[in-house]
Write a protein that holds these residues in place. Structure first.
Motif, PDB file in Angstrom:
ATOM      1  N   SER A   1      53.012 109.823  47.928  1.00 18.90           N
ATOM      2  CA  SER A   1      53.205 108.779  47.065  1.00 18.90           C
ATOM      3  C   SER A   1      53.575 108.097  47.551  1.00 18.90           C
ATOM      4  CB  SER A   1      54.062 109.594  46.074  1.00 18.90           C
ATOM      5  OG  SER A   1      55.169 109.698  47.067  1.00 18.90           O
ATOM      6  N   VAL A   2      54.260 106.421  47.637  1.00 16.89           N
ATOM      7  CA  VAL A   2      54.608 105.807  48.229  1.00 16.89           C
ATOM      8  C   VAL A   2      56.020 105.078  46.464  1.00 16.89           C
ATOM      9  CG1 VAL A   2      54.524 103.338  48.557  1.00 16.89           C
ATOM     10  CG2 VAL A   2      52.658 105.419  49.148  1.00 16.89           C
ATOM     11  N   LYS A   3      56.969 104.843  47.860  1.00 14.41           N
ATOM     12  CA  LYS A   3      58.037 103.652  46.504  1.00 14.41           C
ATOM     13  C   LYS A   3      57.994 102.650  46.943  1.00 14.41           C
ATOM     14  CE  LYS A   3      62.339 104.781  48.340  1.00 14.41           C
ATOM     15  NZ  LYS A   3      63.339 106.101  48.677  1.00 14.41           N
ATOM     16  N   ILE A   4      58.180 101.663  46.472  1.00 19.70           N
ATOM     17  CA  ILE A   4      57.851 100.143  45.696  1.00 19.70           C
ATOM     18  C   ILE A   4      59.740 100.459  45.926  1.00 19.70           C
ATOM     19  CG2 ILE A   4      56.994  98.420  45.085  1.00 19.70           C
ATOM     20  CD1 ILE A   4      55.342  99.809  46.739  1.00 19.70           C
ATOM     21  N   THR A   5      60.318  99.187  46.452  1.00 16.12           N
ATOM     22  CA  THR A   5      61.620  98.562  46.423  1.00 16.12           C
ATOM     23  C   THR A   5      62.326  97.810  46.745  1.00 16.12           C
ATOM     24  OG1 THR A   5      62.069  99.504  48.557  1.00 16.12           O
ATOM     25  CG2 THR A   5      61.875 101.597  46.732  1.00 16.12           C
ATOM     26  N   LYS A   6      63.293  96.838  46.375  1.00 16.36           N
ATOM     27  CA  LYS A   6      63.234  96.056  46.687  1.00 16.36           C
ATOM     28  C   LYS A   6      65.347  96.148  46.900  1.00 16.36           C
ATOM     29  CE  LYS A   6      62.307  91.779  44.388  1.00 16.36           C
ATOM     30  NZ  LYS A   6      61.362  90.961  45.488  1.00 16.36           N
ATOM     31  N   ILE A   7      65.396  95.301  48.379  1.00 12.88           N
ATOM     32  CA  ILE A   7      66.935  94.976  48.639  1.00 12.88           C
ATOM     33  C   ILE A   7      67.306  94.236  48.295  1.00 12.88           C
ATOM     34  CG2 ILE A   7      68.499  95.585  50.376  1.00 12.88           C
ATOM     35  CD1 ILE A   7      67.444  97.483  49.888  1.00 12.88           C
ATOM     36  N   GLN A   8      68.530  94.031  46.856  1.00 13.18           N
ATOM     37  CA  GLN A   8      68.934  92.821  45.397  1.00 13.18           C
ATOM     38  C   GLN A   8      70.411  92.779  45.786  1.00 13.18           C
ATOM     39  OE1 GLN A   8      67.342  90.036  45.972  1.00 13.18           O
ATOM     40  NE2 GLN A   8      65.697  91.034  45.735  1.00 13.18           N
ATOM     41  N   ASN A   9      71.297  91.884  46.355  1.00 15.89           N
ATOM     42  CA  ASN A   9      72.831  92.356  46.279  1.00 15.89           C
ATOM     43  C   ASN A   9      73.429  93.706  46.692  1.00 15.89           C
ATOM     44  OD1 ASN A   9      72.762  89.693  44.995  1.00 15.89           O
ATOM     45  ND2 ASN A   9      73.220  90.641  43.311  1.00 15.89           N
ATOM     46  N   ASP A  10      73.082  94.534  48.123  1.00 16.98           N
ATOM     47  CA  ASP A  10      72.896  95.169  48.906  1.00 16.98           C
ATOM     48  C   ASP A  10      72.944  96.278  48.336  1.00 16.98           C
ATOM     49  OD1 ASP A  10      74.094  96.364  51.232  1.00 16.98           O
ATOM     50  OD2 ASP A  10      76.358  96.056  50.583  1.00 16.98           O
ATOM     51  N   ASN A  11      71.597  96.582  47.057  1.00 17.55           N
ATOM     52  CA  ASN A  11      71.494  97.433  46.374  1.00 17.55           C
ATOM     53  C   ASN A  11      69.757  97.284  46.281  1.00 17.55           C
ATOM     54  OD1 ASN A  11      71.677  99.556  45.165  1.00 17.55           O
ATOM     55  ND2 ASN A  11      70.985  98.048  43.079  1.00 17.55           N
ATOM     56  N   GLU A  12      69.379  98.856  46.329  1.00 20.01           N
ATOM     57  CA  GLU A  12      68.046  99.364  46.695  1.00 20.01           C
ATOM     58  C   GLU A  12      67.676 100.040  45.088  1.00 20.01           C
ATOM     59  OE1 GLU A  12      65.150 101.852  49.612  1.00 20.01           O
ATOM     60  OE2 GLU A  12      66.533 103.194  48.013  1.00 20.01           O
ATOM     61  N   VAL A  13      66.741  98.763  44.928  1.00 19.64           N
ATOM     62  CA  VAL A  13      66.501  98.936  43.309  1.00 19.64           C
ATOM     63  C   VAL A  13      64.771  99.769  43.431  1.00 19.64           C
ATOM     64  CG1 VAL A  13      65.237  97.713  41.358  1.00 19.64           C
ATOM     65  CG2 VAL A  13      68.030  96.745  42.728  1.00 19.64           C
ATOM     66  N   MET A  14      64.622 100.675  42.685  1.00 25.60           N
ATOM     67  CA  MET A  14      63.210 100.979  43.142  1.00 25.60           C
ATOM     68  C   MET A  14      62.041 100.436  42.163  1.00 25.60           C
ATOM     69  SD  MET A  14      61.888 104.854  42.734  1.00 25.60           S
ATOM     70  CE  MET A  14      62.082 105.812  41.307  1.00 25.60           C
ATOM     71  N   LEU A  15      61.253  99.376  42.291  1.00 25.83           N
ATOM     72  CA  LEU A  15      60.644  99.440  41.115  1.00 25.83           C
ATOM     73  C   LEU A  15      59.654 100.308  40.217  1.00 25.83           C
ATOM     74  CD1 LEU A  15      59.962  96.152  42.665  1.00 25.83           C
ATOM     75  CD2 LEU A  15      61.866  96.059  41.114  1.00 25.83           C
ATOM     76  N   ALA A  16      58.883 100.791  41.252  1.00 29.69           N
ATOM     77  CA  ALA A  16      57.843 102.091  40.813  1.00 29.69           C
ATOM     78  C   ALA A  16      57.708 103.003  42.084  1.00 29.69           C
ATOM     79  CB  ALA A  16      56.769 101.446  40.579  1.00 29.69           C
ATOM     80  N   LEU A  17      56.889 104.084  41.479  1.00 32.05           N
ATOM     81  CA  LEU A  17      57.033 105.483  42.106  1.00 32.05           C
ATOM     82  C   LEU A  17      55.278 105.610  42.298  1.00 32.05           C
ATOM     83  CD1 LEU A  17      57.878 107.787  44.235  1.00 32.05           C
ATOM     84  CD2 LEU A  17      58.652 108.873  42.416  1.00 32.05           C
ATOM     85  N   LEU A  18      54.683 105.166  42.957  1.00 27.97           N
ATOM     86  CA  LEU A  18      52.823 104.719  43.124  1.00 27.97           C
ATOM     87  C   LEU A  18      52.309 106.956  43.459  1.00 27.97           C
ATOM     88  CD1 LEU A  18      52.326 101.222  44.210  1.00 27.97           C
ATOM     89  CD2 LEU A  18      52.718 102.795  41.727  1.00 27.97           C
ATOM     90  N   LYS A  19      50.981 107.244  43.262  1.00 35.98           N
ATOM     91  CA  LYS A  19      50.839 108.075  43.123  1.00 35.98           C
ATOM     92  C   LYS A  19      48.919 107.859  43.468  1.00 35.98           C
ATOM     93  CE  LYS A  19      53.959 110.769  40.171  1.00 35.98           C
ATOM     94  NZ  LYS A  19      54.167 111.867  39.881  1.00 35.98           N
ATOM     95  N   ALA A  20      48.963 109.757  44.298  1.00 33.46           N
ATOM     96  CA  ALA A  20      47.544 109.409  44.512  1.00 33.46           C
ATOM     97  C   ALA A  20      46.498 108.956  43.360  1.00 33.46           C
ATOM     98  CB  ALA A  20      46.892 110.735  45.202  1.00 33.46           C
TER      99      ALA A  20
END
Length: 411
Positions: A222-241
């Motif tokens: 699985s893969v985690k899709i994230t962004k770093i914004q304003n010194d904070n990690e935001v998870m956008l999605a958790l993708l699977k097989a």
């Protein structure tokens, strides 16, 4: 054996509603043959890129039809219109007979995703341009402060490689030297030739702001899709097989809009432009799958945009959980359910600052039907999530109407 593609023509009079937001079981989408159609949403957070008025050659209803979700928009005929109706099961054959139409949909979806993703970042975190190459250094600095050296080292490396004359290159080199003994990274060279690649848990596949020319299909893990914004990690999605990601950079040749991190030991298939072109010709099912994935993501991001309009942070958490249920097509029932996300990921999804997260979560867990079990959000009654989300949405409408009334008092 001949298998003709028989598409239906349907007519609507001026003023008629063609699709209605929230309606379930979207089974076909439409391509406008003649006339004009307007698109609207109950929560109009951002206007569609290019406007909400559609003309011949444009299409609508694809997102809900191909993702098998409820409609996210209402379409109304502005003039008498003639539409080409395409059922979900006809899409594969449409690709075989008219691949340019499918590619037009995918390319427009890719642009829409980037546009909506930027809008979501602005609304939730008031962020700047995360596609500036200098943002790579900020990503690296964030992960270094979090002692996530695998991710920091990768981002520092890409910053130096893609901005050799950048302001912070020397500092990045110093940081890399210090954390190198503790960092595990793979495929630092973005021109790697391996078609199949293995990524250990918590290693970076690519970083936001990094130039990219490949998309990926998850074979295992699985893969985690994230962004770093304003010194904070935001998870956008958790993708699977079976999921694909990274297609926007492949299709548009633009920097990555988010980071991809191996959530567990993961095996990926990398697809570059040359491979993609061959696959379009030889494997039309790939285009169908990609359209479905993009549709699902656009549906999800529209829901996230609507979530930003809830002023009560507890309501946003309930709404985010309901969106997850809808996204995963979990039936609303009285049964229990354990989400794949924990409290931190839930807070990140709605962009809650760290200093507010614990207090808001405490209020959420005052509801005895919502708990944390093994660092996963658990609900003993799925219907409770829908009930609470609808309650907070109703309260938001009442408060919005009250505010509008106070701003426009009767004379």
């Amino acid at each position: 054996m001949n298998n003709p593609l028989q598409l239906s023509l349907v007519n609507f009079k001026k003023g008629a509603y063609i699709i209605v937001e929230g309606k379930q079981k979207a089974d076909c989408f439409y391509i406008i043959r003649s006339g004009k159609v307007s698109i609207s949403k109950e929560v109009e957070v951002v206007e569609e890129e290019g406007g909400n008025l559609l003309a011949p050659g444009d299409f609508f209803g694809v997102v809900s039809t191909m993702s098998s979700h409820s409609h996210i928009e209402t379409a109304q005929a502005i003039t008498d219109v003639t539409l080409i109706a395409v059922r979900r099961e006809q899409y594969g054959l449409l690709i075989e007979r008219n691949a340019p139409v499918a590619m037009k949909i995918i390319q427009q979806f890719s642009k829409k995703m980037r546009y909506l993703d930027a809008a979501l970042a602005r609304l939730t975190l008031k962020s700047g341009d995360s596609e500036d190459i200098a943002h790579l250094f900020r990503v690296a600095e964030y992960y270094a402060r979090q002692s996530q050296y695998n991710l920091a080292y990768y981002a520092y490396y890409q910053y130096i490689a893609n901005s050799p004359n950048g302001t912070n290159v020397n500092l990045a080199k110093e940081r890399m030297a210090k954390i190198k003994p503790y960092a595990k990274v793979v495929y630092l060279d973005t021109q790697a030739e391996e078609f199949t690649r293995s990524y250990p848990k918590n290693t970076m596949i690519f970083s936001e702001a990094q130039p990219g020319k490949e998309m990926y299909i998850i074979q295992k893990g699985s893969v985690k899709i994230t962004k770093i914004q304003n010194d904070n990690e935001v998870m956008l999605a958790l993708l699977k097989a079976g999921d694909m990601f990274g297609e926007m950079s492949l299709l548009e040749d633009k920097p990555r809009s988010a980071s991809a991190i191996a959530h567990e030991d993961t095996v990926l298939m990398a697809v570059n432009k040359a491979n993609f072109t061959r696959m379009v010709s030889n494997q039309p099912q790939l285009i169908a799958k990609l359209t479905q994935i993009l549709s699902d993501r656009i549906w999800f991001i529209y829901k996230q945009l609507a979530n930003t309009q809830l002023s009560d942070p507890v309501g946003r958490l309930y709404d985010a959980l309901l969106i997850q249920l809808e996204k995963l097509k979990i039936p609303i029932s009285s049964e229990a359910y354990t989400f794949d996300i924990g409290p931190k990921e839930l807070g990140n999804m709605v962009g809650l600052p760290k200093e507010e997260l614990n207090l808001v979560l405490q209020k959420l867990f005052e509801n005895s039907k919502v708990k944390i079990v093994d660092n996963h959000v658990y609900v003993s009654d799925i219907e409770e999530i829908e009930k609470q989300a609808k309650y907070y949405r109703k309260m938001e409408k009442i408060e919005k109407a009250r505010r509008q009334g106070s701003m426009n008092p009767r004379k």
